[in-house]
Design an enzyme around this catalytic site. Structure first.
Site, PDB file in Angstrom:
ATOM      1  N   SER A   1       0.836  -1.207   0.000  1.00 23.32           N
ATOM      2  CA  SER A   1       0.000   0.000   0.000  1.00 23.32           C
ATOM      3  C   SER A   1       0.864   1.246   0.000  1.00 23.32           C
ATOM      4  O   SER A   1       1.848   1.340   0.745  1.00 23.32           O
ATOM      5  CB  SER A   1      -0.905   0.021   1.233  1.00 23.32           C
ATOM      6  OG  SER A   1      -1.791  -1.058   1.205  1.00 23.32           O
TER       7      SER A   1
ATOM      8  N   TYR B   1       9.922 -11.009  12.708  1.00 26.07           N
ATOM      9  CA  TYR B   1       8.627 -11.695  12.787  1.00 26.07           C
ATOM     10  C   TYR B   1       7.877 -11.307  14.058  1.00 26.07           C
ATOM     11  O   TYR B   1       6.665 -11.123  14.049  1.00 26.07           O
ATOM     12  CB  TYR B   1       8.820 -13.230  12.704  1.00 26.07           C
ATOM     13  CG  TYR B   1       9.356 -13.859  13.961  1.00 26.07           C
ATOM     14  CD1 TYR B   1      10.715 -13.838  14.249  1.00 26.07           C
ATOM     15  CD2 TYR B   1       8.498 -14.461  14.885  1.00 26.07           C
ATOM     16  CE1 TYR B   1      11.213 -14.395  15.409  1.00 26.07           C
ATOM     17  CE2 TYR B   1       8.988 -15.027  16.045  1.00 26.07           C
ATOM     18  CZ  TYR B   1      10.350 -14.980  16.309  1.00 26.07           C
ATOM     19  OH  TYR B   1      10.831 -15.523  17.476  1.00 26.07           O
TER      20      TYR B   1
ATOM     21  N   GLY C   1      -2.610  -3.058  14.404  1.00 24.74           N
ATOM     22  CA  GLY C   1      -3.090  -2.732  13.059  1.00 24.74           C
ATOM     23  C   GLY C   1      -4.507  -3.237  12.837  1.00 24.74           C
ATOM     24  O   GLY C   1      -5.317  -2.595  12.172  1.00 24.74           O
ATOM     25  N   ARG C   2      -4.805  -4.399  13.406  1.00 24.77           N
ATOM     26  CA  ARG C   2      -6.139  -4.983  13.197  1.00 24.77           C
ATOM     27  C   ARG C   2      -7.229  -4.138  13.857  1.00 24.77           C
ATOM     28  O   ARG C   2      -8.354  -4.059  13.352  1.00 24.77           O
ATOM     29  CB  ARG C   2      -6.166  -6.421  13.737  1.00 24.77           C
ATOM     30  CG  ARG C   2      -5.471  -7.337  12.773  1.00 24.77           C
ATOM     31  CD  ARG C   2      -5.116  -8.684  13.289  1.00 24.77           C
ATOM     32  NE  ARG C   2      -4.339  -9.360  12.257  1.00 24.77           N
ATOM     33  CZ  ARG C   2      -3.689 -10.489  12.416  1.00 24.77           C
ATOM     34  NH1 ARG C   2      -3.704 -11.104  13.596  1.00 24.77           N
ATOM     35  NH2 ARG C   2      -3.023 -11.025  11.416  1.00 24.77           N
TER      36      ARG C   2
ATOM     37  N   GLU D   1      -4.317  -7.460   6.312  1.00 27.50           N
ATOM     38  CA  GLU D   1      -3.883  -7.599   7.714  1.00 27.50           C
ATOM     39  C   GLU D   1      -4.485  -8.850   8.363  1.00 27.50           C
ATOM     40  O   GLU D   1      -4.896  -8.838   9.525  1.00 27.50           O
ATOM     41  CB  GLU D   1      -4.174  -6.322   8.504  1.00 27.50           C
ATOM     42  CG  GLU D   1      -3.333  -5.156   7.976  1.00 27.50           C
ATOM     43  CD  GLU D   1      -3.146  -4.005   8.938  1.00 27.50           C
ATOM     44  OE1 GLU D   1      -3.240  -4.220  10.154  1.00 27.50           O
ATOM     45  OE2 GLU D   1      -2.893  -2.901   8.449  1.00 27.50           O
TER      46      GLU D   1
HETATM   47  C1  LIG Z   1      -5.507  -3.679  -1.240  1.00 24.11           C
HETATM   48  C2  LIG Z   1      -4.467  -4.454  -0.507  1.00 24.11           C
HETATM   49  C3  LIG Z   1      -3.528  -3.779   0.262  1.00 24.11           C
HETATM   50  C4  LIG Z   1      -2.517  -4.496   0.905  1.00 24.11           C
HETATM   51  N1  LIG Z   1      -1.538  -3.827   1.581  1.00 24.11           N
HETATM   52  C5  LIG Z   1      -0.488  -4.506   2.067  1.00 24.11           C
HETATM   53  C6  LIG Z   1       0.650  -3.810   2.596  1.00 24.11           C
HETATM   54  O1  LIG Z   1       0.680  -2.577   2.652  1.00 24.11           O
HETATM   55  N2  LIG Z   1       1.713  -4.547   3.023  1.00 24.11           N
HETATM   56  C7  LIG Z   1       1.729  -5.904   2.986  1.00 24.11           C
HETATM   57  O2  LIG Z   1       2.709  -6.483   3.402  1.00 24.11           O
HETATM   58  N3  LIG Z   1       0.655  -6.588   2.495  1.00 24.11           N
HETATM   59  C8  LIG Z   1      -0.434  -5.929   2.030  1.00 24.11           C
HETATM   60  N4  LIG Z   1      -1.503  -6.617   1.510  1.00 24.11           N
HETATM   61  C9  LIG Z   1      -1.471  -8.079   1.466  1.00 24.11           C
HETATM   62  C10 LIG Z   1      -2.533  -8.747   2.358  1.00 24.11           C
HETATM   63  O3  LIG Z   1      -2.154  -8.647   3.698  1.00 24.11           O
HETATM   64  C11 LIG Z   1      -2.689 -10.206   1.869  1.00 24.11           C
HETATM   65  O4  LIG Z   1      -3.386 -10.126   0.637  1.00 24.11           O
HETATM   66  C12 LIG Z   1      -3.441 -11.058   2.863  1.00 24.11           C
HETATM   67  O5  LIG Z   1      -2.654 -11.327   3.981  1.00 24.11           O
HETATM   68  C13 LIG Z   1      -3.919 -12.380   2.252  1.00 24.11           C
HETATM   69  O6  LIG Z   1      -2.881 -13.019   1.571  1.00 24.11           O
HETATM   70  P1  LIG Z   1      -3.123 -13.592   0.083  1.00 24.11           P
HETATM   71  O7  LIG Z   1      -3.697 -12.498  -0.720  1.00 24.11           O
HETATM   72  O8  LIG Z   1      -1.858 -14.210  -0.382  1.00 24.11           O
HETATM   73  O9  LIG Z   1      -4.244 -14.696   0.247  1.00 24.11           O
HETATM   74  P2  LIG Z   1      -3.996 -16.234   0.658  1.00 24.11           P
HETATM   75  O10 LIG Z   1      -3.113 -16.313   1.836  1.00 24.11           O
HETATM   76  O11 LIG Z   1      -3.625 -17.000  -0.558  1.00 24.11           O
HETATM   77  O12 LIG Z   1      -5.476 -16.656   1.125  1.00 24.11           O
HETATM   78  C14 LIG Z   1      -6.493 -17.070   0.190  1.00 24.11           C
HETATM   79  C15 LIG Z   1      -7.618 -17.713   0.972  1.00 24.11           C
HETATM   80  O13 LIG Z   1      -7.128 -18.847   1.708  1.00 24.11           O
HETATM   81  C16 LIG Z   1      -7.497 -18.732   3.080  1.00 24.11           C
HETATM   82  N5  LIG Z   1      -6.479 -19.306   3.958  1.00 24.11           N
HETATM   83  C17 LIG Z   1      -5.117 -19.187   3.867  1.00 24.11           C
HETATM   84  N6  LIG Z   1      -4.524 -19.811   4.895  1.00 24.11           N
HETATM   85  C18 LIG Z   1      -5.512 -20.301   5.678  1.00 24.11           C
HETATM   86  C19 LIG Z   1      -5.547 -21.048   6.897  1.00 24.11           C
HETATM   87  N7  LIG Z   1      -4.435 -21.370   7.565  1.00 24.11           N
HETATM   88  N8  LIG Z   1      -6.756 -21.385   7.420  1.00 24.11           N
HETATM   89  C20 LIG Z   1      -7.915 -21.074   6.762  1.00 24.11           C
HETATM   90  N9  LIG Z   1      -7.936 -20.375   5.606  1.00 24.11           N
HETATM   91  C21 LIG Z   1      -6.759 -20.003   5.071  1.00 24.11           C
HETATM   92  C22 LIG Z   1      -7.620 -17.234   3.307  1.00 24.11           C
HETATM   93  O14 LIG Z   1      -8.436 -16.956   4.440  1.00 24.11           O
HETATM   94  C23 LIG Z   1      -8.229 -16.778   2.016  1.00 24.11           C
HETATM   95  O15 LIG Z   1      -9.604 -16.956   2.073  1.00 24.11           O
HETATM   96  C24 LIG Z   1      -2.515  -5.924   0.860  1.00 24.11           C
HETATM   97  C25 LIG Z   1      -3.493  -6.595   0.105  1.00 24.11           C
HETATM   98  C26 LIG Z   1      -4.447  -5.868  -0.585  1.00 24.11           C
HETATM   99  C27 LIG Z   1      -5.446  -6.633  -1.429  1.00 24.11           C
END
Ligand SMILES: Cc1cc2nc3c(=O)[nH]c(=O)nc-3n(C[C@H](O)[C@H](O)[C@H](O)COP(=O)(O)OP(=O)(O)OC[C@H]3O[C@@H](n4cnc5c(N)ncnc54)[C@H](O)[C@@H]3O)c2cc1C
Length: 435
Positions: free
Chosen positions: A212, A286, A296-297, A417
């Site tokens: 972001s 970490y 943050g949440r 987050e």
């Molecule tokens: C608009 C936007 C802004 C963002 N800004 C930032 C930022 O500034 N900095 C940064 O570092 N990141 C940022 N993010 C990243 C964001 O934190 C991640 O997209 C988020 O953590 C989810 O990761 P992923 O997209 O890889 O989804 P995935 O991890 O692939 O998840 C996909 C699905 O699988 C499910 N899932 C995964 N693991 C499990 C589990 N153990 N148990 C049950 N369900 C599970 C999830 O709940 C989800 O429904 C941003 C994302 C967006 C879209």
């Protein structure tokens, strides 16, 4: 081309004429903003010193009240008129960012010696909520800067790092938090970006995704692994200045919502970072990320709460005015029950959010409560905005009015987050330990 333009203008003026026949309460984007009548804004009184043994959760200090009112005014006067343009252009207006800094909203908890506001974490939560009532994208700038970036440096920075970076972050410079990667989202500590020590500096190689505000940021807090053989215990946080050779900022993503808040991929191609720019201890990244994301949440919960409240505030006057079957929409009991249900859920989300914030501020355990607040507020934001579209019918579905944008913006709450599933995992883990 000329023909297309004429056609466009003819259609536009016809649709404007039509719109004039809409209800007066249905102000279009361009109309002067209305001060939202959130359920609580009039009822908020600072009664902490009135001899009550326990103050209700919605009790604010004088300082918090003042900040809330300032943000409300700033949002209505300086942000609201620009929201549509920013959404259409996928770009935040410079004046909005300047306004955030000028009002002290980018360094709310930062000590005044660094140019910050020196206020409380709860003040940040109120500011985020108020901004999100008008624009969730603008709220995100305030949220990330305060709850992630500044917090990390305030907690773990050396005196020199604080003097250099906090001063800028509180007054003029946006920061980006870089944890996620293509292969490391929910499982963020499986990140592959490496930092190899060479003399008195580190060399970072790898890539990040979804960062972001990278397009505007002057500082990047980058999580990279200095020793992958140690797994997540090699993750270290680096302060990387914009303009450092080898740091490339990719094209912003074309997103469903939060369009004024850019989200970019980054690549690190032999990026040299002095040892002095390690934040805190080697291998503790970490821990810092976990600690900071808990706060943050609560910030994201406040963003979702504000967004949902803003949408509700916009919609209720409409259904009180619009007449069908000779009756105001609001007078149909079927609709009243839906409105009451949503209002109750909003109140519950507010209490969860404020309680988590107050617990954090008091130094008490709040991890489970932060996850509950984020999970619930995000789900409620989705449901509230969807219901508001239902209640407004066709007017809720078109871009001429803000409800459609609130609906698009709300979706991100269940993703970043920590997705809703990840929040549920955290809550369940705590319940498992408690019984
Ligand atoms: C608009 C936007 C802004 C963002 N800004 C930032 C930022 O500034 N900095 C940064 O570092 N990141 C940022 N993010 C990243 C964001 O934190 C991640 O997209 C988020 O953590 C989810 O990761 P992923 O997209 O890889 O989804 P995935 O991890 O692939 O998840 C996909 C699905 O699988 C499910 N899932 C995964 N693991 C499990 C589990 N153990 N148990 C049950 N369900 C599970 C999830 O709940 C989800 O429904 C941003 C994302 C967006 C879209």
């Amino acid at each position: 081309m000329q023909c297309f333009k004429n056609e466009f203008h003819r259609e536009r003026s016809a649709s404007l004429k039509l719109r004039r026949n809409f209800l007066t309460c249905l102000s279009s984007w361009k109309a002067p903003p209305r001060i939202p009548r959130s359920s609580q804004s009039e009822a908020l009184l600072s009664i902490a010193n009135n001899g009550l043994p326990y103050a209700p959760l919605q009790t604010f200090t004088e300082e918090e009240m003042m900040l809330k009112r300032t943000v409300e005014r700033f949002a209505q006067e300086q942000i609201a008129p620009l929201v549509l343009t920013m959404d259409e252009n996928s770009k935040v207006e410079k004046s909005v960012i300047q306004g955030l800094f000028q009002h002290g909203l980018m360094g709310i908890e930062v000590d005044t010696i660094y140019g910050g506001t020196g206020a409380s974490f709860f003040s940040s939560v109120l500011a985020i909520e108020e901004l999100a009532k008008v624009d969730a994208s603008v709220a995100l700038f305030c949220d990330l800067q305060n709850t992630l970036i500044n917090t990390l440096i305030m907690k773990h920075g050396t005196e020199e790092q604080k003097a250099t970076y906090l001063t800028k972050l509180a007054t003029e410079e946006i920061g980006s938090f870089c944890l996620s990667e293509a292969g490391a989202g929910s499982d963020s500590f499986s990140l592959k970006t490496r930092a190899d020590k060479k003399g008195d500096y580190f060399v970072i190689n790898g890539s990040k995704m979804w960062i972001s505000h990278a397009e505007y940021a002057g500082l990047f807090l980058v999580m990279a692994n200095v020793d992958p053989t140690r797994g997540y215990k090699g993750i270290t946080c680096f302060l990387v200045d914009r303009g450092t050779e080898g740091l490339h900022i990719g094209k912003p993503e074309n997103k469903l919502g939060l369009r004024a808040s850019c989200t970019c991929p980054l690549t690190f191609d032999n990026v040299k970072v002095p040892e002095a720019n390690v934040l805190g201890q080697i291998g503790h990244g970490y821990k810092y990320a976990i600690g900071m994301l808990n706060k943050g949440r609560v910030g994201i919960a406040a963003q979702m709460l504000g967004l949902a409240q803003g949408c509700f505030d916009y919609t209720i006057p409409y259904i009180k005015e619009r007449v069908q079957f000779g009756t105001r929409l609001f007078d149909f009991q079927g609709l009243q029950h839906q409105v009451a249900h949503v209002a109750t859920q909003l109140e519950a989300a507010r209490l969860l959010t404020y309680n988590a914030a107050r617990l954090a501020e008091a130094g008490r355990p709040f991890i489970k409560e932060a996850s509950m607040a984020k999970y619930y507020a995000s789900e409620i934001a989705g449901r509230t905005t969807s219901k508001c579209i239902d209640w407004m019918g066709g007017a809720g579905y078109v871009k001429a009015y803000p409800v459609e944008k609130y609906f698009r913006d709300a979706k991100i709450g269940t993703i970043y987050e920590g997705t809703s599933n990840i929040q549920l995992n955290t809550i369940a883990k705590h319940i498992d330990a408690e019984y």
